[in-house]
Design a protein around this motif. Structure first.
Motif, mmCIF file in Angstrom:
data_model
loop_
_atom_site.group_PDB
_atom_site.id
_atom_site.type_symbol
_atom_site.label_atom_id
_atom_site.label_comp_id
_atom_site.label_asym_id
_atom_site.label_seq_id
_atom_site.Cartn_x
_atom_site.Cartn_y
_atom_site.Cartn_z
ATOM 1 N N HIS A 190 0.830 -1.206 0.000
ATOM 2 C CA HIS A 190 0.000 0.000 0.000
ATOM 3 C C HIS A 190 0.870 1.264 0.000
ATOM 4 C CE1 HIS A 190 -3.764 2.110 0.460
ATOM 5 N NE2 HIS A 190 -3.300 2.764 1.509
ATOM 6 N N GLN A 224 -1.911 -3.497 -8.106
ATOM 7 C CA GLN A 224 -2.922 -2.679 -7.434
ATOM 8 C C GLN A 224 -3.252 -1.438 -8.260
ATOM 9 O OE1 GLN A 224 -1.707 -1.390 -3.533
ATOM 10 N NE2 GLN A 224 -3.692 -0.495 -3.019
ATOM 11 N N GLN A 277 -16.099 3.574 -8.443
ATOM 12 C CA GLN A 277 -16.520 2.732 -7.329
ATOM 13 C C GLN A 277 -17.743 3.321 -6.651
ATOM 14 O OE1 GLN A 277 -13.387 2.332 -4.467
ATOM 15 N NE2 GLN A 277 -12.090 1.046 -5.762
ATOM 16 N N ASN A 304 -17.686 4.447 -0.812
ATOM 17 C CA ASN A 304 -17.220 3.774 0.399
ATOM 18 C C ASN A 304 -15.801 4.265 0.626
ATOM 19 O OD1 ASN A 304 -16.027 2.005 2.271
ATOM 20 N ND2 ASN A 304 -17.458 0.371 1.752
ATOM 21 N N ILE A 344 -13.634 4.222 3.032
ATOM 22 C CA ILE A 344 -12.616 3.347 3.633
ATOM 23 C C ILE A 344 -12.060 2.394 2.575
ATOM 24 C CG2 ILE A 344 -12.192 1.512 5.311
ATOM 25 C CD1 ILE A 344 -14.243 2.869 7.135
ATOM 26 N N TRP A 345 -12.967 1.726 1.842
ATOM 27 C CA TRP A 345 -12.506 0.802 0.815
ATOM 28 C C TRP A 345 -11.807 1.551 -0.324
ATOM 29 C CZ3 TRP A 345 -10.530 -3.442 -0.349
ATOM 30 C CH2 TRP A 345 -10.526 -3.935 -1.645
ATOM 31 N N ALA A 346 -12.303 2.723 -0.665
ATOM 32 C CA ALA A 346 -11.688 3.501 -1.743
ATOM 33 C C ALA A 346 -10.250 3.873 -1.385
ATOM 34 C CB ALA A 346 -12.505 4.751 -2.027
ATOM 35 N N VAL A 356 -8.275 2.206 0.951
ATOM 36 C CA VAL A 356 -7.487 0.982 1.097
ATOM 37 C C VAL A 356 -7.163 0.366 -0.265
ATOM 38 C CG1 VAL A 356 -7.573 -1.411 1.936
ATOM 39 C CG2 VAL A 356 -8.301 0.480 3.419
ATOM 40 N N SER A 357 -8.128 0.395 -1.184
ATOM 41 C CA SER A 357 -7.921 -0.261 -2.472
ATOM 42 C C SER A 357 -6.912 0.471 -3.335
ATOM 43 C CB SER A 357 -9.246 -0.405 -3.218
ATOM 44 O OG SER A 357 -9.832 0.863 -3.465
#
Length: 229
Positions: A50, A168, A193, A196, A198-200, A202-203
């Motif tokens: 990450h 990634q 997307q 979201n 948090i997911w945006a 993290v991804s």
């Protein structure tokens, strides 16, 4: 465009945090007592991946002039350093290609686009952005690092995260948003997307909000979520 033009040091500070976190964690992990049975090992691989991705995202923001708005020399310097830290990418080579992507998104003139299935597209993506001299420098660095640090630490925390980060970036920042056909009224030929945050993050540092990025390229990654609000 007022956000991009405003003199604002937050982008520089955030870039410094990303670089420092990547470097300090790497130094720590290269000496860390590795255990293949510890879940921490795999968590650290993902975290370092990450942070590797964060280096490239920072270089990407520099290409849009939003890391150090109003300070073009500093902005270019940060972009050059972070691109180089990400597998020895060369910022002056990346810059025109990325702007070509924005001008000709999802067309034959888009260097990021490939009309095909996932793996051929991924290989096409790698060929656009990886050069032989990068491979040579990565190989030299690998051989130097393994002289001073345990081999498996070098593989798991330096080499594998660099490879996973390219995946990634490609999957969330190129393949998912640009695959398939887009309607005529989709001027950026990009999907996005679902909201979201948090997911945006993290991804891929909010770059799953890809239509929003093409629509507002003057927003740095850490403000991109605002386009969803």
């Amino acid at each position: 465009m007022a956000i991009a033009k405003r003199r604002d040091n937050r982008g520089v500070s955030i870039a410094a945090v990303v670089v420092a976190a990547w470097f300090l964690l790497l130094v720590y992990l290269l000496q860390w007592p590795l255990s293949f049975y510890s879940p921490l090992t795999y968590l650290f691989i993902l975290l370092q991946t990450h942070l590797y991705t964060g280096l490239f995202i920072t270089a990407h923001d520099a290409m849009h002039g939003v890391v150090a708005p109003g300070k073009p020399k500093l902005n270019k310097f940060i972009g050059t350093v972070t691109a180089f830290m990400f597998a020895y990418n060369w910022y002056p080579r990346l810059l025109p290609r990325h702007h070509q992507h924005h001008r000709h998104v999802a067309t034959e003139h888009d260097p990021d686009y490939h009309h095909g299935t996932f793996w051929p597209w991924y290989l096409s993506f790698l060929k656009q952005y990886i050069t032989w001299w990068q491979i040579v420098l990565m190989a030299l660095t690998f051989n130097v690092l393994k002289l001073y640090f345990p081999l498996w630490n070098v593989i798991l925390f330096w080499m594998i995260p660099a490879i996973l980060a390219t995946f990634q970036l490609f999957y969330f920042g190129t393949y998912l948003p640009h695959r398939g056909e887009h309607t005529a009224d989709n001027k950026h030929k990009s999907s996005t997307q679902a909201k979201n945050h948090i997911w945006a993050f993290v991804s891929c540092y909010f770059f799953g909000y890809h239509y929003e990025h093409h629509d507002k390229p003057y927003l740095p990654w850490w403000q991109l979520y605002r386009a969803k609000e």
